[in-house]
Scaffold this motif. Structure first.
Motif, PDB file in Angstrom:
ATOM      1  N   SER A 312      10.803 -20.853  49.823  1.00 52.06           N
ATOM      2  CA  SER A 312      11.107 -21.645  51.078  1.00 52.06           C
ATOM      3  C   SER A 312      11.960 -20.510  52.061  1.00 52.06           C
ATOM      4  CB  SER A 312      11.643 -22.755  51.092  1.00 52.06           C
ATOM      5  OG  SER A 312      12.945 -22.489  50.543  1.00 52.06           O
ATOM      6  N   LEU A 313      11.777 -21.154  53.459  1.00 52.72           N
ATOM      7  CA  LEU A 313      12.545 -20.275  54.316  1.00 52.72           C
ATOM      8  C   LEU A 313      14.084 -20.156  53.860  1.00 52.72           C
ATOM      9  CD1 LEU A 313      13.218 -18.857  56.826  1.00 52.72           C
ATOM     10  CD2 LEU A 313      13.362 -21.226  58.096  1.00 52.72           C
ATOM     11  N   GLN A 314      14.531 -21.428  53.244  1.00 51.71           N
ATOM     12  CA  GLN A 314      16.057 -21.399  52.623  1.00 51.71           C
ATOM     13  C   GLN A 314      16.136 -20.429  51.845  1.00 51.71           C
ATOM     14  OE1 GLN A 314      18.762 -22.979  54.418  1.00 51.71           O
ATOM     15  NE2 GLN A 314      19.883 -21.520  53.043  1.00 51.71           N
ATOM     16  N   GLY A 315      15.204 -20.328  50.802  1.00 49.60           N
ATOM     17  CA  GLY A 315      15.205 -19.717  49.638  1.00 49.60           C
ATOM     18  C   GLY A 315      15.330 -18.276  50.081  1.00 49.60           C
ATOM     19  N   PHE A 316      14.345 -17.759  51.107  1.00 51.62           N
ATOM     20  CA  PHE A 316      14.532 -16.427  51.738  1.00 51.62           C
ATOM     21  C   PHE A 316      15.720 -15.975  52.292  1.00 51.62           C
ATOM     22  CE2 PHE A 316      13.201 -13.329  54.933  1.00 51.62           C
ATOM     23  CZ  PHE A 316      12.293 -12.638  54.077  1.00 51.62           C
ATOM     24  N   LEU A 317      16.407 -16.931  52.936  1.00 50.16           N
ATOM     25  CA  LEU A 317      17.692 -16.822  53.485  1.00 50.16           C
ATOM     26  C   LEU A 317      18.569 -16.568  52.478  1.00 50.16           C
ATOM     27  CD1 LEU A 317      17.740 -19.093  56.650  1.00 50.16           C
ATOM     28  CD2 LEU A 317      17.361 -16.752  56.658  1.00 50.16           C
ATOM     29  N   ASN A 318      18.558 -17.399  51.204  1.00 55.12           N
ATOM     30  CA  ASN A 318      19.487 -17.344  50.120  1.00 55.12           C
ATOM     31  C   ASN A 318      19.342 -16.122  49.631  1.00 55.12           C
ATOM     32  OD1 ASN A 318      20.180 -19.862  50.495  1.00 55.12           O
ATOM     33  ND2 ASN A 318      18.763 -20.870  49.001  1.00 55.12           N
ATOM     34  N   VAL A 319      18.237 -15.448  49.477  1.00 50.23           N
ATOM     35  CA  VAL A 319      17.946 -13.997  48.835  1.00 50.23           C
ATOM     36  C   VAL A 319      18.862 -13.065  49.684  1.00 50.23           C
ATOM     37  CG1 VAL A 319      16.465 -11.985  48.686  1.00 50.23           C
ATOM     38  CG2 VAL A 319      15.694 -14.105  47.899  1.00 50.23           C
ATOM     39  N   TYR A 320      18.843 -12.975  51.186  1.00 49.70           N
ATOM     40  CA  TYR A 320      19.568 -12.080  51.652  1.00 49.70           C
ATOM     41  C   TYR A 320      21.218 -12.447  51.677  1.00 49.70           C
ATOM     42  CZ  TYR A 320      15.555  -9.122  52.530  1.00 49.70           C
ATOM     43  OH  TYR A 320      14.503  -8.675  52.161  1.00 49.70           O
ATOM     44  N   SER A 321      21.341 -13.642  51.740  1.00 51.93           N
ATOM     45  CA  SER A 321      22.910 -14.050  51.693  1.00 51.93           C
ATOM     46  C   SER A 321      23.400 -13.361  50.183  1.00 51.93           C
ATOM     47  CB  SER A 321      22.839 -15.589  51.555  1.00 51.93           C
ATOM     48  OG  SER A 321      22.564 -16.142  52.614  1.00 51.93           O
TER      49      SER A 321
END
Length: 398
Positions: A312-321
């Motif tokens: 998901s988009l949130q999962g993608f952001l979590n990767v870079y967080s």
């Protein structure tokens, strides 16, 4: 080179450190072999290979010193390190402490006359400057719980080096003039030059007030860039989205992204985090499993992208967080450039992360400075880290 030195045992691997121990061929580091012919040279090389193999098989057995003087020390030890990046001060201290202890223990096994003052060189990427507890440990010979790095103590109790004396930061001991190669005055050339000269990124990636290492949060600008990157890869319709055109990244989309940034699927922290965000979980070993009680080394489970998983988009952001929390600013910058969202050039960040230390039983005779005034890598320097080098001799020699 085997005609210059001979390994005296297997390399010692620890957490992100590698210890190599060797002795110089002949007295005073010079070869005593006759180099007068190719046939003779080949014979010497074969003899050296046989000797090295025999020494590795002997492993930790005590060896008697060769040469005049009986116990004349001829063993050299090089501890190469690439300490953990990010807010990992405790781990960096533990890593360097383990490496120094490995040298002390190796010197004892080799029956050296003074294992606490060996011919030791510690070099590599320490992933920290003067604020780093690992450097404090080397330069002071100890570090305690009062040393704070990234907002917390680097150790719960005093860690003391096994060495008799603190180690010497070689580049900091050099007397430099006040001009560069072009004759221009350089005010700070009396100190060691930075080895990390890169584009300023932290101020663009970290939300103001969140702290670069303590608890970094993605900046609004970075979130917007990552959202645009996500939409470029997402091609799988989101189930239950009704008439919306919202799409998510399925396994094939994630593979395309990983190949773009890492050249392959299956490597890198982005891959590992993405797999977990897509639903991969580490299998649980039953408590009564025979392998749990055996002495055999248990292989780590293979991480893979779930066939029907989505990122998901949130999962993608979590990767870079996660990348941000790990201090991987330059890795994020590279990914952004590959995905068509390169950050603007707003200046240069400089630090001295790469260093060479020597024990008090050694004296540096030459030090190499590598200078760059523009962010690296560039057309001259292929890496974001500038090379450092030094030559040494035993203390007390003319």
């Amino acid at each position: 080179k085997t005609e210059k030195c001979t390994l005296v045992g297997d390399a010692v691997h620890k957490d992100r450190t590698l210890l190599t121990s060797f002795e110089l061929v002949g007295d005073s580091g010079t070869s005593t072999h006759d180099n007068g012919g190719n046939g003779n040279m080949r014979q010497q090389q074969e003899e050296q290979k046989h000797q090295e193999q025999k020494q590795r098989q002997e492993g930790g057995k005590k060896r008697q010193q060769k040469g005049k003087g009986g116990n004349k020390r001829q063993y050299w030890h090089v501890l190469n390190c690439h300490l953990q990046a990010g807010p990992e001060g405790k781990r960096r201290v533990r890593q360097i402490d383990e490496g120094v202890k490995a040298c002390f223990n190796t010197a004892k096994k080799l029956n050296e006359p003074d294992p606490a003052n060996p011919f030791l060189i510690v070099c590599g990427d320490f992933n920290g400057g003067s604020e780093c507890g690992a450097l404090h440990y080397l330069e002071r010979g100890e570090v305690g719980p009062t040393f704070i790095e990234d907002g917390e103590p680097v150790t719960s109790k005093l860690k003391k080096s096994k060495l008799s004396f603190p180690m010497v930061d070689v580049a900091a001991r050099v007397n430099r003039d006040n001009s560069d190669n072009n004759g221009d005055s350089v005010s700070d050339r009396d100190t060691a030059p930075p080895t990390l000269v890169v584009a300023e990124l932290i101020s663009q990636m970290v939300e103001e007030g969140s702290g670069a290492y303590e608890s970094p949060q993605l900046s609004n600008d970075l979130v917007q860039r990552l959202e645009r990157c996500y939409r470029k890869y997402a091609s799988h319709p989101l189930l239950g989205a009704g008439g919306n055109d919202e799409k998510v990244m399925n396994k094939q989309d994630v593979e395309r992204w990983l190949i773009d940034i890492n050249q392959q699927v299956g490597r890198g922290s982005e891959f590992r985090t993405a797999a977990k965000e897509m639903g991969w979980t580490e299998p649980v070993v039953p408590a009564d499993d025979d392998s749990a009680n055996s002495d055999q080394k248990v292989e780590k489970p293979r991480i893979f992208l779930p066939e029907d998983g989505v990122l998901s988009l949130q999962g993608f952001l979590n990767v870079y967080s996660g990348e941000l929390r790990g201090g991987k600013f330059w890795g994020i910058n590279y990914d952004l450039a590959i995905m068509g969202e390169a950050l603007p050039d707003i200046g240069v960040f400089q630090a001295r992360y790469d260093r060479i230390y020597c024990s008090s039983s050694l004296v540096p005779t030459a030090v190499l400075d590598t200078i760059s005034k523009t962010p690296c890598p560039n057309e001259i320097e292929p890496s974001d880290h500038l090379p450092v080098a030094a030559s040494f001799q035993m203390a007390g020699l003319n």
